[in-house]
Design an enzyme around this catalytic site. Structure first.
Site, PDB file in Angstrom:
ATOM      1  N   GLU A   6      64.237   9.710  30.172  1.00  0.00           N
ATOM      2  CA  GLU A   6      65.467  10.106  30.843  1.00  0.00           C
ATOM      3  C   GLU A   6      65.436   9.728  32.322  1.00  0.00           C
ATOM      4  O   GLU A   6      64.388   9.728  32.959  1.00  0.00           O
ATOM      5  CB  GLU A   6      65.684  11.605  30.663  1.00  0.00           C
ATOM      6  CG  GLU A   6      65.968  11.909  29.194  1.00  0.00           C
ATOM      7  CD  GLU A   6      66.279  13.371  28.893  1.00  0.00           C
ATOM      8  OE1 GLU A   6      67.109  13.608  28.029  1.00  0.00           O
ATOM      9  OE2 GLU A   6      65.691  14.257  29.532  1.00  0.00           O
TER      10      GLU A   6
ATOM     11  N   CYS B 199      66.294   9.698  40.009  1.00  0.00           N
ATOM     12  CA  CYS B 199      65.029  10.271  39.560  1.00  0.00           C
ATOM     13  C   CYS B 199      64.542   9.437  38.370  1.00  0.00           C
ATOM     14  O   CYS B 199      65.183   9.401  37.327  1.00  0.00           O
ATOM     15  CB  CYS B 199      65.273  11.731  39.171  1.00  0.00           C
ATOM     16  SG  CYS B 199      63.790  12.558  38.628  1.00  0.00           S
TER      17      CYS B 199
ATOM     18  N   CYS C 294      53.948  12.933  29.014  1.00  0.00           N
ATOM     19  CA  CYS C 294      52.927  13.042  30.064  1.00  0.00           C
ATOM     20  C   CYS C 294      51.673  13.656  29.459  1.00  0.00           C
ATOM     21  O   CYS C 294      51.752  14.547  28.619  1.00  0.00           O
ATOM     22  CB  CYS C 294      53.430  13.903  31.224  1.00  0.00           C
ATOM     23  SG  CYS C 294      52.242  14.000  32.591  1.00  0.00           S
TER      24      CYS C 294
ATOM     25  N   CYS D  62      51.056  20.308  32.273  1.00  0.00           N
ATOM     26  CA  CYS D  62      51.279  21.454  33.163  1.00  0.00           C
ATOM     27  C   CYS D  62      52.054  22.522  32.374  1.00  0.00           C
ATOM     28  O   CYS D  62      52.969  22.195  31.614  1.00  0.00           O
ATOM     29  CB  CYS D  62      52.057  21.033  34.399  1.00  0.00           C
ATOM     30  SG  CYS D  62      51.170  19.786  35.349  1.00  0.00           S
TER      31      CYS D  62
ATOM     32  N   CYS E 124      56.126  22.703  32.416  1.00  0.00           N
ATOM     33  CA  CYS E 124      56.899  21.454  32.429  1.00  0.00           C
ATOM     34  C   CYS E 124      57.199  21.003  31.011  1.00  0.00           C
ATOM     35  O   CYS E 124      56.294  20.841  30.191  1.00  0.00           O
ATOM     36  CB  CYS E 124      56.106  20.383  33.170  1.00  0.00           C
ATOM     37  SG  CYS E 124      56.841  18.738  33.041  1.00  0.00           S
TER      38      CYS E 124
ATOM     39  N   CYS F 228      64.859  19.377  37.454  1.00  0.00           N
ATOM     40  CA  CYS F 228      63.414  19.098  37.452  1.00  0.00           C
ATOM     41  C   CYS F 228      62.749  19.803  36.283  1.00  0.00           C
ATOM     42  O   CYS F 228      62.976  20.980  36.059  1.00  0.00           O
ATOM     43  CB  CYS F 228      62.742  19.668  38.685  1.00  0.00           C
ATOM     44  SG  CYS F 228      63.392  19.062  40.189  1.00  0.00           S
TER      45      CYS F 228
HETATM   46  N1  SAH Z   1      54.250  14.122  37.288  1.00  0.00           N
HETATM   47  C1  SAH Z   1      54.726  14.165  38.607  1.00  0.00           C
HETATM   48  C2  SAH Z   1      56.200  13.842  38.741  1.00  0.00           C
HETATM   49  C3  SAH Z   1      57.158  14.423  37.727  1.00  0.00           C
HETATM   50  S1  SAH Z   1      57.519  16.117  37.769  1.00  0.00           S
HETATM   51  C4  SAH Z   1      54.425  15.507  39.243  1.00  0.00           C
HETATM   52  O1  SAH Z   1      54.036  16.424  38.534  1.00  0.00           O
HETATM   53  O2  SAH Z   1      54.529  15.588  40.461  1.00  0.00           O
HETATM   54  C5  SAH Z   1      58.596  16.328  39.178  1.00  0.00           C
HETATM   55  C6  SAH Z   1      58.529  17.732  39.772  1.00  0.00           C
HETATM   56  O3  SAH Z   1      59.174  18.716  38.935  1.00  0.00           O
HETATM   57  C7  SAH Z   1      57.107  18.228  39.960  1.00  0.00           C
HETATM   58  O4  SAH Z   1      56.929  18.833  41.202  1.00  0.00           O
HETATM   59  C8  SAH Z   1      56.986  19.223  38.846  1.00  0.00           C
HETATM   60  O5  SAH Z   1      55.956  20.127  39.082  1.00  0.00           O
HETATM   61  C9  SAH Z   1      58.349  19.853  38.827  1.00  0.00           C
HETATM   62  N2  SAH Z   1      58.639  20.591  37.605  1.00  0.00           N
HETATM   63  C10 SAH Z   1      58.145  20.369  36.369  1.00  0.00           C
HETATM   64  N3  SAH Z   1      58.650  21.246  35.490  1.00  0.00           N
HETATM   65  C11 SAH Z   1      59.490  22.059  36.181  1.00  0.00           C
HETATM   66  C12 SAH Z   1      60.331  23.147  35.819  1.00  0.00           C
HETATM   67  N4  SAH Z   1      60.428  23.550  34.559  1.00  0.00           N
HETATM   68  N5  SAH Z   1      61.066  23.712  36.784  1.00  0.00           N
HETATM   69  C13 SAH Z   1      61.009  23.277  38.059  1.00  0.00           C
HETATM   70  N6  SAH Z   1      60.249  22.254  38.452  1.00  0.00           N
HETATM   71  C14 SAH Z   1      59.477  21.640  37.529  1.00  0.00           C
HETATM   72 FE1  SF4 Z   2      53.161  15.685  33.856  1.00  0.00          FE
HETATM   73 FE2  SF4 Z   2      55.059  17.528  34.047  1.00  0.00          FE
HETATM   74 FE3  SF4 Z   2      52.632  18.002  35.046  1.00  0.00          FE
HETATM   75 FE4  SF4 Z   2      54.245  16.211  36.251  1.00  0.00          FE
HETATM   76  S1  SF4 Z   2      54.617  18.412  36.051  1.00  0.00           S
HETATM   77  S2  SF4 Z   2      52.041  15.969  35.769  1.00  0.00           S
HETATM   78  S3  SF4 Z   2      55.296  15.357  34.446  1.00  0.00           S
HETATM   79  S4  SF4 Z   2      53.125  17.701  32.870  1.00  0.00           S
END
Ligand code: SAH
Ligand code: SF4
Length: 379
Positions: free
Chosen positions: A100, A113, A120, A124, A127, A349
């Protein structure tokens, strides 16, 4: 039949070639390297994907290109428009998976974005992309193709006002784990023969792959955002598992090294901090965050958690967010709260899920990352 006789030569997709690689390619097919600039301009300034339209290139070269090369963007399978102007595309990449891409217009600004991987591997806990597992890295063509498609979607190649003024590598995936392709694609974003976006407006967001961050500093000077989400290792280990490999002190030291390499002395790292109710949003943790970031030139971007199906966290109340923000501001930080955009189309995000068909590879890749003697080998 003799297999050698039916050898099929795959066409080179010129969409993802950096300027240097385009020049190399032209030399390889016996052409002059200066043609690279012309071809890049046709692709990235004019949005052309047909060699026949490249009128300043002779007929015989066009015919040759037709045979050995192509300009193949990924395919848009759906487009959703939010009431706030945010537009989200689901894009099919080779192999059938979806990623996306989101465009967030804001006055004269248009922030795109961009995704770097299908899924991934880093998992995390908050996420949705991480919960999808990992399928594969996107190619450079698939990454820059998202910029190309976004502009095409508004029929805005050659338009006076730019559709995409800023790019954030904050879509699906961990960009530093797809190093070469991401660096090539970001190079095209900044190249004058590509999209000519300044390095201040191209941002890479990472969860903290320290060796790759050092390597990035050697080859690029894009703006850096780091997903911290917790001020101490005990908590960050739970939220961002890669922290067990590269703890906070190492990560912040790498951020400082990244800044030290930049010629522009006024630059700062953006610290991203997703706020989750009852998890990392207390005043005590805000104070601890202010303390831990004390020596790093940075600004802090607070992201209220965006829920997704089956997520176990909640967004804090407005009051809690403000309280957290206030502690940081009073401690002298520039802190902003990211406004949620595209809520109605699940474009915020952490809500990008795409479609990942094979989820088994996450654990393989993650085990490798945890156990490997030399993390750089996985890049
Ligand atoms: N993998 C990279 C970039 C993609 S995520 C990273 O982790 O930085 C982009 C941002 O969105 C990151 O700061 C991530 O921690 C945040 N993010 C992920 N899931 C989220 C959620 N459910 N709500 C708010 N922010 C989130
Ligand atoms: Fe991967 Fe989501 Fe963690 Fe970014 S926040 S490193 S996209 S699992």
């Amino acid at each position: 039949m003799d297999n050698a006789a039916v050898e099929v030569v795959e066409k080179v997709n010129l969409l993802g070639l950096s300027r240097v690689k385009m020049e190399q390619f032209l030399v390889e097919i016996g052409e002059k390297p200066f043609r690279a600039q012309q071809i890049l301009k046709w692709i990235h300034h004019a949005g052309v994907d047909d060699f026949e339209l490249m009128t300043n290139i002779g007929k015989s070269l066009r015919a040759k290109l037709q045979q050995v090369a192509e300009i193949r963007p990924p395919e848009i399978v759906s487009q959703k428009d939010s009431t706030d102007g945010t537009r989200k595309w689901a894009i099919r990449v080779e192999g059938g998976n979806l990623v996306e891409t989101v465009l967030i217009p804001d006055g004269h600004r248009g922030t795109l974005c961009v995704s770097s991987q299908v899924g991934c591997s880093l998992d995390c806990s908050f996420c949705s992309t991480g919960k999808q597992g990992f399928q594969r890295d996107l190619t450079a063509a698939e990454i820059i193709g998202q910029v190309w498609l976004a502009i095409k979607s508004y029929d805005a190649f050659g338009a006076k006002e730019r559709t995409v003024t800023n790019v954030v590598m904050m879509g699906m995936g961990e960009p530093l784990l797809n190093f070469d392709n991401v660096v090539d694609a970001m190079g095209l974003m900044m190249d004058d023969f590509g999209y000519g976006i300044s390095k201040r407006r191209v941002t890479l967001s990472t969860s903290g792959v320290v060796p790759a961050l050092d390597r990035l500093g050697e080859v690029s000077d894009v703006s850096l955002a780091v997903s911290l989400h917790a001020p101490n290792d005990e908590l960050r280990d739970q939220l961002v598992p890669i922290n067990r490999r590269y703890p906070i002190a190492e990560l912040l030291a790498a951020c400082q090294r990244y800044l030290d390499r930049q010629t522009d002395t006024h630059r700062v790292v953006t610290i991203e901090y997703t706020l989750m109710a009852g998890i990392n949003d207390s005043v005590e943790l805000a104070r601890e965050l202010a303390e831990v970031l004390r020596n790093l030139p940075c600004k802090i971007n607070l992201i209220p958690f965006n829920p997704f199906p089956h997520s176990s966290y909640e967004r804090p109340s407005k009051v809690a967010i403000e309280r957290f923000w206030e502690v940081l501001t009073k401690a002298g930080y520039v802190a902003t709260v990211r406004t949620t955009r595209g809520d109605d189309i699940d474009a915020a995000c952490g809500q990008l899920v795409g479609q990942v068909t094979d989820r088994t590879r996450r654990s393989e890749r993650y085990r490798e990352l945890q156990a490997g003697p030399d993390p750089i080998r996985i890049l």
